[in-house]
Write an enzyme that holds these catalytic residues in place. Structure first.
Site, PDB file in Angstrom:
ATOM      1  N   THR A   3       1.685  -4.580   4.050  1.00 39.29           N
ATOM      2  CA  THR A   3       1.539  -4.944   5.465  1.00 39.29           C
ATOM      3  C   THR A   3       0.882  -6.311   5.669  1.00 39.29           C
ATOM      4  O   THR A   3       1.023  -6.912   6.728  1.00 39.29           O
ATOM      5  CB  THR A   3       0.725  -3.883   6.239  1.00 39.29           C
ATOM      6  OG1 THR A   3      -0.580  -3.800   5.680  1.00 39.29           O
ATOM      7  CG2 THR A   3       1.407  -2.532   6.216  1.00 39.29           C
ATOM      8  N   ASP A   4       0.161  -6.794   4.623  1.00 40.78           N
ATOM      9  CA  ASP A   4      -0.557  -8.077   4.804  1.00 40.78           C
ATOM     10  C   ASP A   4       0.379  -9.231   5.135  1.00 40.78           C
ATOM     11  O   ASP A   4       0.012 -10.145   5.879  1.00 40.78           O
ATOM     12  CB  ASP A   4      -1.337  -8.442   3.532  1.00 40.78           C
ATOM     13  CG  ASP A   4      -2.562  -7.551   3.325  1.00 40.78           C
ATOM     14  OD1 ASP A   4      -2.885  -6.753   4.226  1.00 40.78           O
ATOM     15  OD2 ASP A   4      -3.191  -7.657   2.252  1.00 40.78           O
TER      16      ASP A   4
ATOM     17  N   THR B  58       0.825  -1.220   0.000  1.00 42.30           N
ATOM     18  CA  THR B  58       0.000   0.000   0.000  1.00 42.30           C
ATOM     19  C   THR B  58       0.858   1.268   0.000  1.00 42.30           C
ATOM     20  O   THR B  58       0.462   2.290  -0.563  1.00 42.30           O
ATOM     21  CB  THR B  58      -0.950  -0.032   1.225  1.00 42.30           C
ATOM     22  OG1 THR B  58      -1.879  -1.093   1.020  1.00 42.30           O
ATOM     23  CG2 THR B  58      -1.707   1.260   1.416  1.00 42.30           C
TER      24      THR B  58
HETATM   25  N1  ASP Z   1      -3.059  -5.181   0.975  1.00 39.58           N
HETATM   26  C1  ASP Z   1      -1.897  -4.369   1.192  1.00 39.58           C
HETATM   27  C2  ASP Z   1      -0.638  -5.173   0.952  1.00 39.58           C
HETATM   28  O1  ASP Z   1      -0.237  -5.939   1.795  1.00 39.58           O
HETATM   29  C3  ASP Z   1      -1.921  -3.816   2.557  1.00 39.58           C
HETATM   30  C4  ASP Z   1      -0.785  -2.890   2.878  1.00 39.58           C
HETATM   31  O2  ASP Z   1       0.259  -2.851   2.291  1.00 39.58           O
HETATM   32  O3  ASP Z   1      -0.972  -2.153   3.868  1.00 39.58           O
HETATM   33  O4  ASP Z   1      -0.058  -5.006  -0.088  1.00 39.58           O
END
Ligand code: ASP
Length: 331
Positions: A89-90, A12
């Site tokens: 973050t995932d 993200t």
């Molecule tokens: N869905 C995103 C990912 O992991 C979430 C993020 O980066 O915060 O790419």
């Protein structure tokens, strides 16, 4: 030796909203993200690697190993002070823990991401990346293992997990809290991390799977995995490490067929132990030969098992690695 390496992998933090889709997609490279941080020139030289623009769910163990090898090579250079990795973050905690196991350097390594994309009000990418730069530059960050920095908090890769789907305050070390905070462009550490050990194989065992237990679970999924050649199964068992009795013969069969079975808990915190002697209780699972993991969650224990299966020379050594916080000490 004062250059910071920043490896951009996506997530993200590198996304904007696509107007046609009405949803976030990858789009920003390293320079675009860095250009949003004010006063970055004060922090010395930065070297950028655009490794990719992978959303967290598009990372995989092969890519993580490639990233780990790149970092190992770069961190061996005298001019590099430390490294930052931007990440979705995932799956951030899995990559961070992989790096924690794989990188033996004392130099600071910080993994960072963002919960809001660059098109959203309150995009947290630049602030988090600025905190990561502060953390990597801090002499106090040496020898602490891989760190995760978001929302002004510094956590250990080994301890931290993503706890909330959208809150900025999502990365938590549930057992003992963060190692420190970033305050006024300075890191204030309040405690040491748990002991951490290393696993540095040339490649990883890909056939390692993760199952979560549930009330009334039967042997179907374990049998599917064993019949299809799995080498390791991590099971998020109930509470202290117990399972429905129907799984006992399945686990026995899996171990007989040389599959490594590791029990952790589906509880968000606390370690497992063979405390219960009933049918399916932890004591019985241990007696069958299942290993009991540490207080770490299932997704990170799976990463550990993928590396450990390539490093361990015997079942005894594999058990030592999987069951101890500090497995660098001799079994
Ligand atoms: N869905 C995103 C990912 O992991 C979430 C993020 O980066 O915060 O790419």
């Amino acid at each position: 030796m004062n250059k910071v390496l920043i490896v951009f992998t996506g997530g993200t933090i590198a996304m904007t909203i696509d107007e046609d889709l009405g949803a976030a997609v990858p789009g920003l490279d390293g320079n675009a993200i860095l250009s949003m941080i004010k006063g970055i020139d004060r922090y010395g030289e930065i070297e950028i690697v655009d490794f990719g623009q992978f959303p967290g769910p598009q990372m995989n163990p092969g890519r993580i190993l490639e990233l780990a090898k790149l970092l190992k090579e770069s961190l061996a250079r005298d001019d590099i002070q430390g490294a930052i990795i931007t990440h979705g973050t995932d799956t951030l905690e899995e990559t961070a823990y992989f790096l924690d196991l794989y990188l033996t350097t004392e130099k600071p390594v910080v993994v960072v991401g963002a919960m809001r994309n660059a098109s959203e009000l309150g995009y947290d990418g630049p602030a988090n990346l600025a905190s990561a730069i502060v953390a990597v530059k801090s002499p106090e960050s040496y020898g602490r293992g891989v760190l995760v920095v978001l929302n002004n908090q510094v956590n250990s890769a080994r301890e931290v997990t993503k706890t909330h789907t959208m809150s900025l305050d999502t990365f938590k070390s549930l057992e003992f809290g963060p190692l420190g905070i970033v305050d006024n462009n300075e890191v204030l550490y309040s405690r040491q991390a748990m002991p951490h050990s290393h696993l540095v194989p040339d490649d990883i065992e890909p056939a390692v799977h993760l199952l979560k237990s549930y009330v009334g679970m039967d042997r179907f999924m374990i049998d599917q995995l064993v019949d299809n050649g799995t080498k390791g199964i991590v099971i998020e068992a109930m509470g202290r490490g117990n399972l429905p009795p129907e799984l006992v013969p399945a686990i026995k069969d899996a171990i007989t067929r040389d599959v490594a079975v590791v029990i952790v808990s589906r509880c968000p915190a606390g370690r497992v132990l063979g405390s219960y002697g009933y049918d399916g209780g932890g004591q019985q699972l241990r007696e069958l030969g299942a290993m009991f993991g540490t207080a770490m969650n299932g997704q990170k224990t799976r990463i550990q098992l993928m590396l450990a299966l390539k490093v361990a020379q015997s079942n005894h050594q594999l058990r030592h690695i999987m069951e101890n916080e500090d497995f660098d000490v001799a079994p």
